[in-house]
Design an enzyme around this catalytic site. Structure first.
Site, PDB file in Angstrom:
ATOM      1  N   GLU A 157       0.836  -1.216   0.000  1.00  0.00           N
ATOM      2  CA  GLU A 157       0.000   0.000   0.000  1.00  0.00           C
ATOM      3  C   GLU A 157       0.867   1.261   0.000  1.00  0.00           C
ATOM      4  O   GLU A 157       0.580   2.245   0.695  1.00  0.00           O
ATOM      5  CB  GLU A 157      -0.940   0.006   1.213  1.00  0.00           C
ATOM      6  CG  GLU A 157      -1.805  -1.228   1.336  1.00  0.00           C
ATOM      7  CD  GLU A 157      -2.817  -1.390   0.207  1.00  0.00           C
ATOM      8  OE1 GLU A 157      -3.116  -0.395  -0.486  1.00  0.00           O
ATOM      9  OE2 GLU A 157      -3.290  -2.529   0.016  1.00  0.00           O
ATOM     10  N   CYS A 196      -8.616  -5.329 -17.594  1.00  0.00           N
ATOM     11  CA  CYS A 196      -9.825  -4.551 -17.310  1.00  0.00           C
ATOM     12  C   CYS A 196     -10.944  -5.479 -16.830  1.00  0.00           C
ATOM     13  O   CYS A 196     -11.082  -6.599 -17.322  1.00  0.00           O
ATOM     14  CB  CYS A 196     -10.242  -3.825 -18.583  1.00  0.00           C
ATOM     15  SG  CYS A 196     -11.829  -2.977 -18.459  1.00  0.00           S
TER      16      CYS A 196
HETATM   17 ZN   LIG Z   1     -11.989  -2.254 -20.675  1.00  0.00          ZN
END
Ligand SMILES: [Zn+2]
Length: 191
Positions: free
Chosen positions: A86, A143
């Site tokens: 993080e 994605c």
């Molecule tokens: Zn995409």
């Protein structure tokens, strides 16, 4: 030569599992490591690094008062490596302290984190790491909605993408998705 590494990636790109893997590889050879994480990481219990595949372990907490250099310099042992999860939440000062660990203690520091926030702006820690790191590596993931590489992080609140607001929101019920640029700009109507 010890180096300062910054490995960045979108949400779900395997940053934490990589930390746990690197730690395991060192420890298998009896080389101790230090694992640190931000106190702002509230996805799980504070003071743990947790991966989505279910592995977790305890970590030293970094808060605003933490001096990374002093902490490592005062340990009773010399770690073979310092691993930071993080890292986007680090303050600029923390990154400079990490660089000092590398340059004066000759201990490698590997920082892992997001590069850009849901507004698609750099986090403070990531910006400074991009400026200071000897080695910068991208950890790739795809994605949520297609097969392109995820470049950005989409914040979803009540089923809708949000592009403005405070960078760090503690304890919210939002979720984040790794998305490509096209889907960041043209999100699907349904989540
Ligand atoms: Zn995409």
């Amino acid at each position: 030569m010890a180096q300062l590494f910054f490995r960045y990636g979108a949400m779900n790109s395997g940053k934490t599992i990589e930390i746990l893997k690197v730690a395991h590889n060192y420890e298998e050879q009896n080389k101790p490591v230090v694992i640190m994480t931000s106190a702002l990481d509230n996805r799980d219990e504070i003071g743990y690094v947790s991966s989505r595949v279910g592995l977790r372990r305890q970590a030293e907490i970094i808060d605003e008062q933490t001096d990374l250099f002093e902490y490592v310099n005062n340990l009773s042992f010399t770690p073979a490596c310092v691993l930071i999860d993080e890292a986007q939440f680090l303050k600029r000062e923390h990154v400079l302290q990490a660089a000092k660990i590398v340059d004066t203690l000759h201990i490698p520091v590997m920082a892992f984190g997001l590069k850009n926030d849901f507004r698609n702006e750099l986090f403070e820690g990531s910006k400074e790491l991009l400026l200071q790191a000897d080695k910068i590596e991208e950890m790739k993931t795809i994605c949520w909605f297609c097969h392109r590489k995820a470049l950005m992080n989409m914040r979803i609140v009540d089923g809708k993408p949000v592009y403005t607001g405070e960078q760090i929101q503690i304890g919210g019920n939002e979720s984040y998705y790794p998305v490509c640029r096209r889907h960041y700009n043209n999100p699907p109507s349904q989540f």
